[in-house]
Motif scaffolding. Structure first.
Motif, PDB file in Angstrom:
ATOM      1  N   SER A   1       3.175  10.070  -0.014  1.00 42.14           N
ATOM      2  CA  SER A   1       1.779   9.802  -0.345  1.00 42.14           C
ATOM      3  C   SER A   1       1.500   8.301  -0.421  1.00 42.14           C
ATOM      4  CB  SER A   1       1.455  10.453  -1.692  1.00 42.14           C
ATOM      5  OG  SER A   1       0.247   9.954  -2.218  1.00 42.14           O
ATOM      6  N   TYR A   2       0.450   7.873   0.294  1.00 42.12           N
ATOM      7  CA  TYR A   2       0.078   6.457   0.259  1.00 42.12           C
ATOM      8  C   TYR A   2      -0.443   6.082  -1.126  1.00 42.12           C
ATOM      9  CZ  TYR A   2      -1.654   1.934   1.755  1.00 42.12           C
ATOM     10  OH  TYR A   2      -1.847   0.582   1.891  1.00 42.12           O
TER      11      TYR A   2
ATOM     12  N   ASN B   1       2.266   0.786   6.406  1.00 39.66           N
ATOM     13  CA  ASN B   1       1.360   1.930   6.360  1.00 39.66           C
ATOM     14  C   ASN B   1       0.033   1.471   5.783  1.00 39.66           C
ATOM     15  OD1 ASN B   1       2.996   4.645   6.960  1.00 39.66           O
ATOM     16  ND2 ASN B   1       4.351   3.225   5.858  1.00 39.66           N
ATOM     17  N   SER B   2      -1.019   2.255   6.035  1.00 42.48           N
ATOM     18  CA  SER B   2      -2.340   1.847   5.563  1.00 42.48           C
ATOM     19  C   SER B   2      -3.196   3.073   5.259  1.00 42.48           C
ATOM     20  CB  SER B   2      -3.038   0.955   6.602  1.00 42.48           C
ATOM     21  OG  SER B   2      -4.162   0.326   6.036  1.00 42.48           O
ATOM     22  N   GLU B   3      -4.411   2.829   4.783  1.00 39.62           N
ATOM     23  CA  GLU B   3      -5.356   3.880   4.417  1.00 39.62           C
ATOM     24  C   GLU B   3      -6.767   3.351   4.632  1.00 39.62           C
ATOM     25  OE1 GLU B   3      -7.417   6.895   3.511  1.00 39.62           O
ATOM     26  OE2 GLU B   3      -5.258   7.193   3.197  1.00 39.62           O
ATOM     27  N   ASN B   4      -7.607   4.085   5.361  1.00 42.03           N
ATOM     28  CA  ASN B   4      -8.966   3.603   5.615  1.00 42.03           C
ATOM     29  C   ASN B   4     -10.055   4.634   5.320  1.00 42.03           C
ATOM     30  OD1 ASN B   4      -8.657   5.371   7.753  1.00 42.03           O
ATOM     31  ND2 ASN B   4      -8.520   3.780   9.311  1.00 42.03           N
TER      32      ASN B   4
ATOM     33  N   GLN C   1      -7.243   3.284  -2.590  1.00 44.23           N
ATOM     34  CA  GLN C   1      -5.791   3.340  -2.377  1.00 44.23           C
ATOM     35  C   GLN C   1      -5.283   2.049  -1.734  1.00 44.23           C
ATOM     36  OE1 GLN C   1      -4.802   6.970  -0.299  1.00 44.23           O
ATOM     37  NE2 GLN C   1      -6.103   8.222  -1.617  1.00 44.23           N
TER      38      GLN C   1
ATOM     39  N   LYS D   1       1.554  13.254   8.654  1.00 43.89           N
ATOM     40  CA  LYS D   1       0.204  12.682   8.728  1.00 43.89           C
ATOM     41  C   LYS D   1      -0.802  13.725   9.215  1.00 43.89           C
ATOM     42  CE  LYS D   1       1.593   7.858   9.376  1.00 43.89           C
ATOM     43  NZ  LYS D   1       1.630   6.699  10.297  1.00 43.89           N
TER      44      LYS D   1
ATOM     45  N   LYS E   1      -1.540  16.010   6.279  1.00 45.43           N
ATOM     46  CA  LYS E   1      -2.423  15.353   5.309  1.00 45.43           C
ATOM     47  C   LYS E   1      -3.869  15.387   5.802  1.00 45.43           C
ATOM     48  CE  LYS E   1      -1.425  12.726   2.255  1.00 45.43           C
ATOM     49  NZ  LYS E   1      -1.301  12.843   0.788  1.00 45.43           N
TER      50      LYS E   1
END
Length: 540
Positions: free
Chosen positions: A106-107, A149-152, A157, A444, A447
């Motif tokens: 989990s990010y 890793n990233s989140e957009n 987060q 991914k 998710k």
């Protein structure tokens, strides 16, 4: 600051927090805060996010203030070390952590846990940490994972990862972490709406915006960068509009339905920004009166996740002998608002008679406060052909119009979905995670699928709706229309409801008991192809 309400409310919840911790020294899960895992034994993993509670214990151990019996207590320090060591033991080999299920990677969990652990180390110092090198190695691995890793989709987060990387850079002197934190911050800066918010599943949300403010404020304390302060002031200027006169905030008109404000970042900014000072005074008064959502409202999970934020706010304000210069009740009573936020679809109106807020992009969900009257409406909700349909879904395909004295939204109703877990599905899911969960690409995809299944809506059943608001000085008219014949008993209004999966929403606040669904005139008409509900709220 005398009678610090943040510290009082935090201290009253510490016994509950410590009850979540496995304090059995010979237990294989000694140091776990996930009581469902180590005590009830109904979870197959110990959720790493519970371990954020170690920062709460660290603040109690380190700072001496009135009523803090945990200050400099050797047992608290022992449990802090146990929690740190257990957290390292549940880290995935690639440096990530799991929140909900095995091999989740989990990010949000990796970012937030790493931020809390690194803050703990920075506060406690090396001499108080039994396995310092082991903890540092754990943080190095999580920093390496966060860098790549990233989140957009949910920017809070990403803000958590900015702080985690900046903190770990402070601990290790690793310049690549510092550069990565800056790069991620620039992504955040570039994606801030002109209105001041960041996307939380494509819209603004009060609680998560305050969480972003908290993480970015702590990043600002490290970097002292003006562009960080600029985005914070812009966010504060947006958030301040959604403080309700009864000392509550947010709700179902926001993208993720949250009704809390994380207070620590705003408390730090109170002497630098007028809007932050207003919100901090609001937080103090709301918490003192029990109007809004504070630590007592949280469940055990979120007590572990975020209780330290109230402690940090109280400690900072006490250290700086802060007392608000604003009479917040007078401010909320006297302010005048009439703002339409085009990007988000939010409209806020306040005059001498009432405070009104609605989100057209979310089907016209609204709240109305007039004196002691409270009206909460999450949008159109009907029962049609055996299905329950709602308008309270963030949908930028809605057609909206905004005028000085009126506004309206047209769209399609969506069927309610509540994806509850059945035993056969759980067995299948667990088996899949055991066999294939370590494969990054598949993880991914899973998710993405779960987010679409549990949080976002796309499908409809062909029933359209129209909601219109008409504003006058002494009344507000709400007209709802659907293109189907609906019995009046199956056309629900004045409901406080939300059906998508947002873990930090749906907590109880006292206004739900005090809301009043009787201070309007109602007219209902239903024909073969149309049903209309008209409500007029009078304030004379």
């Amino acid at each position: 600051m005398k009678n610090n309400i943040f510290l009082k409310k935090s201290l009253s919840n510490i016994p509950r927090l410590l009850g979540q911790l496995n304090r059995n020294v010979s237990s294989c899960s000694y140091g776990s805060f996930d009581r469902a895992y180590w005590h009830y034994r109904i979870n197959d993993i110990s959720s790493a996010r519970y371990q954020e509670a170690v920062l709460t214990l660290t603040l109690l151990y380190t700072y001496n203030f009135e009523g803090n019996i945990y200050y400099n207590n050797k047992n608290i320090l022992e449990w802090i070390n146990a929690a740190l060591e257990f957290t390292c033991s549940i880290q995935n080999k690639d440096g990530s952590f799991n929140e909900w299920y095995l091999n989740e990677k989990s990010y949000v969990c990796t970012a937030f846990v790493s931020a809390a652990l690194s803050e703990t180390i920075l506060i406690l110092k090396k001499e108080n940490i039994r396995e310092y090198e082991k903890i540092l190695d754990c943080l190095n691995k999580s920093a390496g994972w966060l860098m790549h890793n990233s989140e957009n989709l949910v920017f809070n987060q990403l803000a958590g990862s900015v702080l985690a990387l900046a903190n770990i850079a402070e601990l290790t002197n690793n310049e690549s972490y510092r550069i990565s934190a800056r790069d991620k911050f620039l992504i955040i800066k570039q994606n801030q709406s002109s209105e001041g918010w960041w996307s939380e599943y494509k819209g603004p949300d009060a609680g998560y915006l305050s969480l972003m403010i908290d993480y970015l404020t702590k990043y600002y304390k490290i970097e002292q960068s003006n562009d960080v302060l600029d985005v914070l002031k812009k966010a504060n200027a947006f958030l301040v509009n959604f403080l309700h006169p009864n000392l509550t905030v947010g709700g179902e008109y926001m993208s993720r339905n949250t009704e809390y404000i994380i207070p620590s970042g705003l408390a730090f900014l109170a002497n630098m920004d007028n809007n932050a000072e207003i919100i901090t005074a609001f937080n103090i008064c709301s918490l003192d009166g029990g109007s809004g959502l504070g630590p007592v409202n949280l469940d055990d999970r979120y007590t572990c996740y975020i209780l330290y934020n109230w402690l940090q706010a109280g400690i900072f304000l006490s250290q700086n002998n802060y007392n608000p210069s604003i009479d917040i009740k007078d401010y909320l009573k006297c302010r005048k608002l009439n703002i339409f936020f085009k990007d988000s679809g939010l409209r806020v109106i306040q005059n001498d008679k009432y405070y009104f807020v609605a989100n057209l992009n979310k089907g016209g969900a609204f709240r109305l406060y007039a004196g002691q009257k409270i009206y909460l409406d999450s949008g159109i909700e009907i029962k049609y052909q055996g299905k329950r349909l709602i308008s309270n879904v963030l949908d930028y395909n809605n057609k909206i119009q905004n005028k000085i004295n009126s506004m309206e939204v047209e769209g399609v109703l969506k069927p309610i979905k509540e994806a509850l877990m059945a035993t056969p599905l759980m067995i299948l899911f667990k088996t899949w995670q055991m066999l294939f969960g370590k494969i990054g690409g598949l993880q991914k995809l899973l998710k993405s699928f779960l987010r679409k299944k549990m949080i976002t809506y796309k499908n409809s059943v062909g029933v359209s709706f129209r909601r219109e608001f008409i504003f006058a000085d002494n009344n507000v008219t709400v007209k709802d229309e659907v293109n189907a014949q609906i019995a009046e008993k199956d056309f629900y209004c004045g409901q406080k409801t939300s059906y998508n999966f947002i873990p930090s929403s749906k907590y109880f606040t006292i206004q739900e008991v005090n809301r009043d669904n009787s201070f309007y005139e109602k007219q209902y008409i239903s024909s073969q192809d149309k049903s209309i509900l008209r409500r007029v709220f009078n304030f004379n």
